[in-house]
Design a protein around this motif. Structure first.
Motif, PDB file in Angstrom:
ATOM      1  N   GLY A  37      36.169 -14.335 115.215  1.00  0.00           N
ATOM      2  CA  GLY A  37      37.152 -15.605 115.479  1.00  0.00           C
ATOM      3  C   GLY A  37      38.178 -15.030 115.675  1.00  0.00           C
ATOM      4  O   GLY A  37      39.372 -15.966 115.691  1.00  0.00           O
ATOM      5  N   LYS A  38      38.781 -13.749 115.742  1.00  0.00           N
ATOM      6  CA  LYS A  38      40.018 -13.275 116.016  1.00  0.00           C
ATOM      7  C   LYS A  38      40.767 -13.843 116.888  1.00  0.00           C
ATOM      8  O   LYS A  38      40.432 -13.950 118.267  1.00  0.00           O
ATOM      9  N   VAL A  39      42.020 -14.434 116.932  1.00  0.00           N
ATOM     10  CA  VAL A  39      42.785 -15.167 117.919  1.00  0.00           C
ATOM     11  C   VAL A  39      44.346 -14.456 117.843  1.00  0.00           C
ATOM     12  O   VAL A  39      45.028 -14.261 118.628  1.00  0.00           O
ATOM     13  N   ILE A  40      44.748 -14.023 116.468  1.00  0.00           N
ATOM     14  CA  ILE A  40      45.828 -13.208 116.356  1.00  0.00           C
ATOM     15  C   ILE A  40      45.711 -12.069 115.541  1.00  0.00           C
ATOM     16  O   ILE A  40      44.850 -11.699 115.089  1.00  0.00           O
ATOM     17  N   ASN A  41      46.864 -11.325 115.589  1.00  0.00           N
ATOM     18  CA  ASN A  41      46.465  -9.581 115.055  1.00  0.00           C
ATOM     19  C   ASN A  41      46.823  -9.668 113.403  1.00  0.00           C
ATOM     20  O   ASN A  41      46.253  -9.009 112.912  1.00  0.00           O
ATOM     21  N   SER A  42      47.840 -10.611 113.195  1.00  0.00           N
ATOM     22  CA  SER A  42      48.185 -10.720 111.699  1.00  0.00           C
ATOM     23  C   SER A  42      48.726 -12.138 111.217  1.00  0.00           C
ATOM     24  O   SER A  42      48.937 -12.945 112.009  1.00  0.00           O
ATOM     25  N   ILE A  43      48.384 -12.486 110.097  1.00  0.00           N
ATOM     26  CA  ILE A  43      49.040 -13.656 109.391  1.00  0.00           C
ATOM     27  C   ILE A  43      50.218 -13.508 109.483  1.00  0.00           C
ATOM     28  O   ILE A  43      51.077 -14.845 109.678  1.00  0.00           O
ATOM     29  N   ASP A  44      51.352 -12.486 109.791  1.00  0.00           N
ATOM     30  CA  ASP A  44      52.540 -12.337 110.038  1.00  0.00           C
ATOM     31  C   ASP A  44      52.797 -13.173 111.317  1.00  0.00           C
ATOM     32  O   ASP A  44      53.947 -13.603 111.458  1.00  0.00           O
ATOM     33  N   ASN A  45      52.074 -13.204 112.328  1.00  0.00           N
ATOM     34  CA  ASN A  45      52.254 -13.892 113.565  1.00  0.00           C
ATOM     35  C   ASN A  45      52.332 -15.490 113.358  1.00  0.00           C
ATOM     36  O   ASN A  45      52.890 -16.094 114.272  1.00  0.00           O
ATOM     37  N   ILE A  46      51.916 -15.892 112.194  1.00  0.00           N
ATOM     38  CA  ILE A  46      52.087 -17.377 111.855  1.00  0.00           C
ATOM     39  C   ILE A  46      53.327 -17.485 111.530  1.00  0.00           C
ATOM     40  O   ILE A  46      53.844 -17.123 110.630  1.00  0.00           O
ATOM     41  N   ASP A  47      54.233 -18.399 111.992  1.00  0.00           N
ATOM     42  CA  ASP A  47      55.539 -18.846 111.769  1.00  0.00           C
ATOM     43  C   ASP A  47      55.869 -19.754 110.683  1.00  0.00           C
ATOM     44  O   ASP A  47      56.626 -19.627 109.805  1.00  0.00           O
ATOM     45  N   ALA A  48      54.848 -20.712 110.767  1.00  0.00           N
ATOM     46  CA  ALA A  48      55.021 -21.887 109.717  1.00  0.00           C
ATOM     47  C   ALA A  48      53.666 -22.425 109.602  1.00  0.00           C
ATOM     48  O   ALA A  48      52.856 -22.362 110.176  1.00  0.00           O
ATOM     49  N   VAL A  49      53.668 -23.413 108.499  1.00  0.00           N
ATOM     50  CA  VAL A  49      52.296 -24.299 108.234  1.00  0.00           C
ATOM     51  C   VAL A  49      52.977 -25.640 108.182  1.00  0.00           C
ATOM     52  O   VAL A  49      53.999 -26.034 107.519  1.00  0.00           O
ATOM     53  N   GLY A  50      52.038 -26.499 108.960  1.00  0.00           N
ATOM     54  CA  GLY A  50      52.250 -27.810 109.067  1.00  0.00           C
ATOM     55  C   GLY A  50      51.302 -28.701 108.264  1.00  0.00           C
ATOM     56  O   GLY A  50      49.973 -28.691 108.556  1.00  0.00           O
ATOM     57  N   HIS A  51      51.494 -29.536 107.340  1.00  0.00           N
ATOM     58  CA  HIS A  51      50.510 -30.168 106.512  1.00  0.00           C
ATOM     59  C   HIS A  51      50.502 -31.754 106.761  1.00  0.00           C
ATOM     60  O   HIS A  51      51.413 -32.495 106.933  1.00  0.00           O
ATOM     61  N   ARG A  52      49.047 -32.061 107.109  1.00  0.00           N
ATOM     62  CA  ARG A  52      48.868 -33.504 107.210  1.00  0.00           C
ATOM     63  C   ARG A  52      49.164 -34.222 105.587  1.00  0.00           C
ATOM     64  O   ARG A  52      48.536 -33.674 104.810  1.00  0.00           O
ATOM     65  N   ALA A  53      50.165 -35.237 105.301  1.00  0.00           N
ATOM     66  CA  ALA A  53      50.166 -35.765 104.091  1.00  0.00           C
ATOM     67  C   ALA A  53      49.812 -37.175 104.198  1.00  0.00           C
ATOM     68  O   ALA A  53      50.648 -37.787 105.129  1.00  0.00           O
TER      69      ALA A  53
END
Length: 400
Positions: free
Chosen positions: A75-91
């Protein structure tokens, strides 16, 4: 910027990894049966799918599995979680406290917890997702995007119920509306398709297992069909929609039901399922109608009639209409529902073209006749993009 979009439900969670600037989606997926056994369905942009049967005792294990899948193995699409800049949540429910998306802070979570009585099934799961992501990805900014926010521009005479006024001041009992990210996205797309940013009167029909209609004047919602909870408004897959209080009271008395049992019936056993007796999936009910099942015929006609009534009411509320929009699983895919809804609306300037209506396309399109004074659009919704884009703007300081 890469935004991890999370929609946490009571026993499931949907996710997507997106670059909101380029609109590129790297992966999307769904965790189901959390707390039971656990299934992860992971999908790539090329359509390739990966299914994993993995134990997920809680949402934490589910989110951990999703993050691991994004950076490891098939399932890999990025090398590290550090590549994720932010999290957007549906509320789901922001009450009157949140009229726009916000950075998640301890104060925001505390306020959302106070709103749990308004959304007891949804807000706890949304909050849980935020707290878990803060724990698993320390330092990453989290943004809450509320379903109710877009509807906070409704005037008081549209959102108030005619109950004693202190029920509003003491308990916040009023119409809030839902599907706000979808109504915002679709109405904004429609304004672009009209090539008209000012003096626009747009009606959006978000039609799926859950359905709602909104009236949008110059980009601002002035009314919507859902109310304090998502059970009000249109007849839906399993929800009753508008039902008189007297009918509910009478049913409770005759059946000897408690309020909780009654709400269960209204939310889970009514609507398309309750009338057809066949399914909550409109596709199956449409097939039943074609096969001569009269209850399926009744369900289909009730669905379309309810939508048409709201469309007519909102043409009046808007003092006319420039565009009627269909979106959601039913709105985008059921040409018959669109046809029945639009039949007889010629006097409102809405003339549907049967040939255009019956052509399938995954892209926004106009299905009105050339002579129609108002346009009829079919616009695929993109709630995930709204969440990702709001997250990007807030994290980047573009939204003050």
């Amino acid at each position: 910027m890469l935004v991890f979009i999370l929609n946490a439900g009571s026993s499931s969670l949907k996710y997507q990894l997106m670059n909101p600037v380029s609109k590129e989606v790297l992966a999307t997926g769904l965790c189901e049966r959390i707390g039971i056994d656990g299934v992860l369905k992971h999908e790539f942009t090329d359509g390739k799918k990966l299914t994993l049967d993995v134990s997920m005792p809680t949402h934490k294990e589910a989110i951990e599995l999703v993050l691991k899948t994004l950076v490891e193995g098939e399932g890999k699409v990025i090398n590290s979680i550090d590549n994720i800049d932010a999290v957007g949540h549906r509320a789901v429910h922001g009450g009157e406290e949140f009229a726009s998306s916000v950075m998640v802070t301890p104060k925001v979570i505390e306020t959302m917890k106070k709103l749990i009585p308004l959304a007891p099934l949804h807000n706890p799961a949304n909050i849980m997702g935020m707290e878990i992501c803060q724990d698993l990805m320390p330092g990453k900014p989290n943004v809450a995007v509320f379903d109710t926010a877009f509807h906070q521009t409704m005037p008081d005479y549209a959102y108030m119920y005619a109950l004693p006024y202190d029920q509003y001041t003491k308990h916040g009992i009023r119409k809030y509306g839902f599907h706000g990210t979808s109504h915002f996205f679709v109405s904004n797309e429609a304004r672009g398709m009209l090539d008209k940013k000012h003096n626009t009167r747009i009606i959006v029909c978000h039609l799926g297992n859950g359905s709602s209609v909104s009236a949008v004047l110059n980009g601002k919602c002035i009314d919507t069909s859902m109310g304090l909870t998502p059970v009000q408004g249109l007849m839906m897959g399993t929800r009753a929609g508008d039902v008189g209080a007297g009918a509910i009271s009478y049913m409770m008395t005759q059946e000897g039901m408690t309020i909780d049992q009654t709400l269960d019936v209204m939310n889970k056993k009514s609507g398309i399922l309750g009338i057809s007796g066949k399914s909550s999936d409109l596709r199956e009910v449409l097939q039943g109608m074609q096969d001569g099942d009269d209850r399926c015929r009744l369900a289909v006609e009730m669905v379309a009639y309810n939508i048409k009534k709201y469309v007519g009411a909102y043409v009046a509320a808007l003092d006319g209409v420039d565009a009627l929009c269909f979106t959601g699983g039913i709105g985008e895919n059921s040409s018959l529902i669109r046809e029945i809804v639009c039949a007889g609306l010629d006097g409102m300037g809405l003339n549907i073209d049967p040939t255009k209506n019956n052509k399938r396309s995954g892209k926004p399109r106009d299905i009105a006749t050339n002579s129609s004074t108002a346009r009829i659009f079919v616009i695929p919704t993109n709630e995930e993009y709204v969440i990702a884009n709001d997250t990007y703007k807030i994290v980047s300081g573009l939204e003050k």
